[in-house]
Design a protein around this motif. Structure first.
Motif, mmCIF file in Angstrom:
data_model
loop_
_atom_site.group_PDB
_atom_site.id
_atom_site.type_symbol
_atom_site.label_atom_id
_atom_site.label_comp_id
_atom_site.label_asym_id
_atom_site.label_seq_id
_atom_site.Cartn_x
_atom_site.Cartn_y
_atom_site.Cartn_z
ATOM 1 N N ASP A 173 43.243 52.431 38.357
ATOM 2 C CA ASP A 173 43.364 51.888 39.712
ATOM 3 C C ASP A 173 43.106 50.385 39.768
ATOM 4 O OD1 ASP A 173 40.665 51.914 39.214
ATOM 5 O OD2 ASP A 173 40.088 53.049 40.992
ATOM 6 N N ASP A 174 42.958 49.750 38.602
ATOM 7 C CA ASP A 174 42.713 48.304 38.564
ATOM 8 C C ASP A 174 44.047 47.569 38.691
ATOM 9 O OD1 ASP A 174 42.271 45.551 37.291
ATOM 10 O OD2 ASP A 174 40.241 46.379 37.244
ATOM 11 N N PRO A 175 44.102 46.493 39.484
ATOM 12 C CA PRO A 175 45.351 45.725 39.623
ATOM 13 C C PRO A 175 45.913 45.202 38.308
ATOM 14 C CG PRO A 175 43.763 45.067 41.304
ATOM 15 C CD PRO A 175 43.035 45.978 40.368
ATOM 16 N N LEU A 176 45.059 45.048 37.283
ATOM 17 C CA LEU A 176 45.537 44.554 35.989
ATOM 18 C C LEU A 176 46.538 45.506 35.343
ATOM 19 C CD1 LEU A 176 42.201 43.249 34.401
ATOM 20 C CD2 LEU A 176 44.053 41.869 35.353
ATOM 21 N N VAL A 177 46.533 46.751 35.786
ATOM 22 C CA VAL A 177 47.463 47.736 35.224
ATOM 23 C C VAL A 177 48.911 47.306 35.450
ATOM 24 C CG1 VAL A 177 48.292 50.122 35.449
ATOM 25 C CG2 VAL A 177 45.841 49.656 35.398
ATOM 26 N N MET A 178 49.157 46.535 36.496
ATOM 27 C CA MET A 178 50.515 46.112 36.827
ATOM 28 C C MET A 178 51.031 45.051 35.853
ATOM 29 S SD MET A 178 50.973 48.091 39.308
ATOM 30 C CE MET A 178 52.590 47.493 39.829
ATOM 31 N N LEU A 179 50.152 44.481 35.049
ATOM 32 C CA LEU A 179 50.553 43.437 34.107
ATOM 33 C C LEU A 179 50.947 44.037 32.758
ATOM 34 C CD1 LEU A 179 47.653 40.881 34.761
ATOM 35 C CD2 LEU A 179 49.925 40.927 35.830
ATOM 36 N N ASP A 180 51.892 43.392 32.087
ATOM 37 C CA ASP A 180 52.230 43.791 30.720
ATOM 38 C C ASP A 180 51.257 43.184 29.721
ATOM 39 O OD1 ASP A 180 54.472 45.262 31.508
ATOM 40 O OD2 ASP A 180 55.753 43.479 31.463
ATOM 41 N N LYS A 181 50.757 41.973 30.024
ATOM 42 C CA LYS A 181 49.811 41.268 29.178
ATOM 43 C C LYS A 181 48.797 40.567 30.065
ATOM 44 C CE LYS A 181 53.320 40.442 25.624
ATOM 45 N NZ LYS A 181 54.071 39.427 24.848
ATOM 46 N N VAL A 182 47.608 40.323 29.526
ATOM 47 C CA VAL A 182 46.526 39.742 30.316
ATOM 48 C C VAL A 182 46.218 38.332 29.821
ATOM 49 C CG1 VAL A 182 44.118 39.959 31.020
ATOM 50 C CG2 VAL A 182 45.532 42.014 30.783
ATOM 51 N N HIS A 183 46.322 37.362 30.731
ATOM 52 C CA HIS A 183 45.918 35.982 30.438
ATOM 53 C C HIS A 183 44.464 35.779 30.861
ATOM 54 C CE1 HIS A 183 50.316 35.744 30.579
ATOM 55 N NE2 HIS A 183 50.210 34.666 29.820
ATOM 56 N N ALA A 184 43.839 34.741 30.348
ATOM 57 C CA ALA A 184 42.443 34.467 30.686
ATOM 58 C C ALA A 184 42.260 34.325 32.193
ATOM 59 C CB ALA A 184 41.970 33.206 29.969
ATOM 60 N N GLY A 185 43.195 33.673 32.855
ATOM 61 C CA GLY A 185 43.077 33.475 34.292
ATOM 62 C C GLY A 185 43.130 34.757 35.092
ATOM 63 N N ASP A 186 43.688 35.817 34.527
ATOM 64 C CA ASP A 186 43.772 37.099 35.234
ATOM 65 C C ASP A 186 42.418 37.783 35.353
ATOM 66 O OD1 ASP A 186 46.571 36.853 35.416
ATOM 67 O OD2 ASP A 186 46.831 37.742 33.420
ATOM 68 N N LEU A 187 41.432 37.323 34.582
ATOM 69 C CA LEU A 187 40.125 37.993 34.555
ATOM 70 C C LEU A 187 39.050 37.227 35.321
ATOM 71 C CD1 LEU A 187 39.953 39.085 30.795
ATOM 72 C CD2 LEU A 187 40.646 40.453 32.759
ATOM 73 N N LEU A 188 39.418 36.178 36.013
ATOM 74 C CA LEU A 188 38.415 35.320 36.650
ATOM 75 C C LEU A 188 37.618 36.036 37.730
ATOM 76 C CD1 LEU A 188 40.351 31.926 36.905
ATOM 77 C CD2 LEU A 188 38.665 32.649 35.196
ATOM 78 N N ASP A 189 38.171 37.090 38.334
ATOM 79 C CA ASP A 189 37.453 37.815 39.382
ATOM 80 C C ASP A 189 37.020 39.207 38.904
ATOM 81 O OD1 ASP A 189 39.953 38.905 39.209
ATOM 82 O OD2 ASP A 189 40.291 39.046 41.379
ATOM 83 N N HIS A 190 36.976 39.398 37.576
ATOM 84 C CA HIS A 190 36.574 40.686 37.022
ATOM 85 C C HIS A 190 35.233 40.578 36.285
ATOM 86 C CE1 HIS A 190 40.658 42.056 37.850
ATOM 87 N NE2 HIS A 190 40.316 43.270 37.435
ATOM 88 N N SER A 191 34.409 41.612 36.423
ATOM 89 C CA SER A 191 33.221 41.732 35.585
ATOM 90 C C SER A 191 33.672 42.176 34.200
ATOM 91 C CB SER A 191 32.248 42.764 36.176
ATOM 92 O OG SER A 191 31.765 42.327 37.429
ATOM 93 N N LEU A 192 33.040 41.595 33.153
ATOM 94 C CA LEU A 192 33.497 41.822 31.794
ATOM 95 C C LEU A 192 32.470 42.577 30.961
ATOM 96 C CD1 LEU A 192 35.070 38.332 30.963
ATOM 97 C CD2 LEU A 192 36.174 40.329 31.983
ATOM 98 N N ILE A 193 32.980 43.473 30.127
ATOM 99 C CA ILE A 193 32.192 44.180 29.123
ATOM 100 C C ILE A 193 32.729 43.708 27.776
ATOM 101 C CG2 ILE A 193 31.519 46.430 28.215
ATOM 102 C CD1 ILE A 193 32.295 47.587 30.992
ATOM 103 N N THR A 194 31.892 43.049 26.980
ATOM 104 C CA THR A 194 32.363 42.402 25.755
ATOM 105 C C THR A 194 31.570 42.878 24.547
ATOM 106 O OG1 THR A 194 30.847 40.515 25.858
ATOM 107 C CG2 THR A 194 32.887 40.340 27.129
#
Length: 293
Positions: A173-194
């Motif tokens: 259900d994350d909007p990132l699913v609509m992308l084929d690839k993820v750029h750094a700018g696409d994660l600016l409003d996401h909490s990250l698990i690294t």
């Protein structure tokens, strides 16, 4: 400091009482108490505190417990190798490995070795490259599957013919699913698990000018991706990890994987120390070399 006394010490730690440890060790309680008292005298500090609920380690005791287990593990491994019959190929191959698709090559090599030498067994330790490499350098593992950590000239090494692709694992259900690839700018409003090292050299290059912002978005470090997927499912954040483990098309875990853009790949190597290998180690090296040709 005798190995026998260290085994007594760790048994008391595991059992939580001298009485229970004495039963496990098949020694009398006075004998065990006397050995522990002598150990404390030798260490020059109390190792236990004795309370209503049993025995607890002091700070000094906790330090000794850590080293004692390392010493006993190495001693057992040395005894195993020295006792190996000269005329037969038998024994255990110890491998440290992180979670990556590249381990499938090592698994195939293990299967081939077992087919040729049924008496050879394998002991696989999972973890991050940083932790595993420290133990590998100290002799706990015969081989290390090193995940993209740079040069290792002090060890023998074999580059594996598999490269992992970095990407992001997210809920469906994350909007990132609509992308084929993820750029750094696409994660600016996401909490990250690294991973525990956060943004490694390759990921720092990928993040570019957004790196500082993204590092502030890290809310959790993961050591093993297959455990961290539950954090993603719970909505803690999205996870940076290798592809081929979680969220692949057709999987039933309810998660999705999208590769990074620009593409970031990881090269993996199998390392072993520059010493004469045991027969089981050489059998594994031979099969692994054939698979990598």
């Amino acid at each position: 400091m005798e190995l026998r006394v260290l085994r007594y010490f760790t048994a008391v730690v595991d059992e939580g009482s001298i009485t229970d440890a004495a039963k496990v060790l098949h020694v009398t309680q006075p004998t065990l108490s006397r050995q522990l008292a002598q150990l404390e005298q030798e260490m020059g500090a109390p190792l236990f505190t004795r309370g209503r609920t049993g025995i607890e380690l002091t700070d000094r005791g906790a330090v000794l417990n850590r080293y004692a287990r390392d010493i006993l593990e190495l001693a057992d491994k040395a005894e195993e190798e020295v006792a190996m019959p000269v005329s037969s190929v038998t024994g255990t191959v110890h491998i440290g490995a992180g979670e990556t698709r590249a381990f499938s090559i090592l698994a195939t090599a293990c299967a081939r070795v077992r087919k040729r030498y049924p008496s050879i067994t394998f002991d696989v330790h999972d973890g991050t490259s940083a932790d595993l490499k420290e133990h590998f350098a100290r002799g706990f593992y015969d081989f290390l599957l090193d995940c993209d950590s740079g040069e290792n000239a002090e060890f023998n090494q074999l580059v594996l013919p598999v490269r992992d692709v970095w990407g992001v694992v997210m809920r469906q259900d994350d909007p990132l699913v609509m992308l084929d690839k993820v750029h750094a700018g696409d994660l600016l409003d996401h909490s990250l698990i690294t991973p525990p090292q956060g943004f490694s050299r390759a990921l720092r290059h990928w993040a570019g000018s957004e790196r500082a912002h993204l590092e502030r978005q890290i809310v959790c470090n993961h050591w093993l991706p297959l455990n961290a997927k539950h954090l993603v499912s719970a909505g803690i954040g999205v996870m940076l990890t290798y592809g081929g483990l979680i969220g692949e098309e057709g999987s039933s875990d309810g998660l999705c994987f999208r590769p990074l853009s620009p593409r970031v790949e990881a090269t993996h190597k199998v390392l072993w120390r520059k010493v004469m290998p045991t027969k089981p180690m050489q059998a594994f090296i031979d099969e692994l070399t054939l698979l990598c040709e």
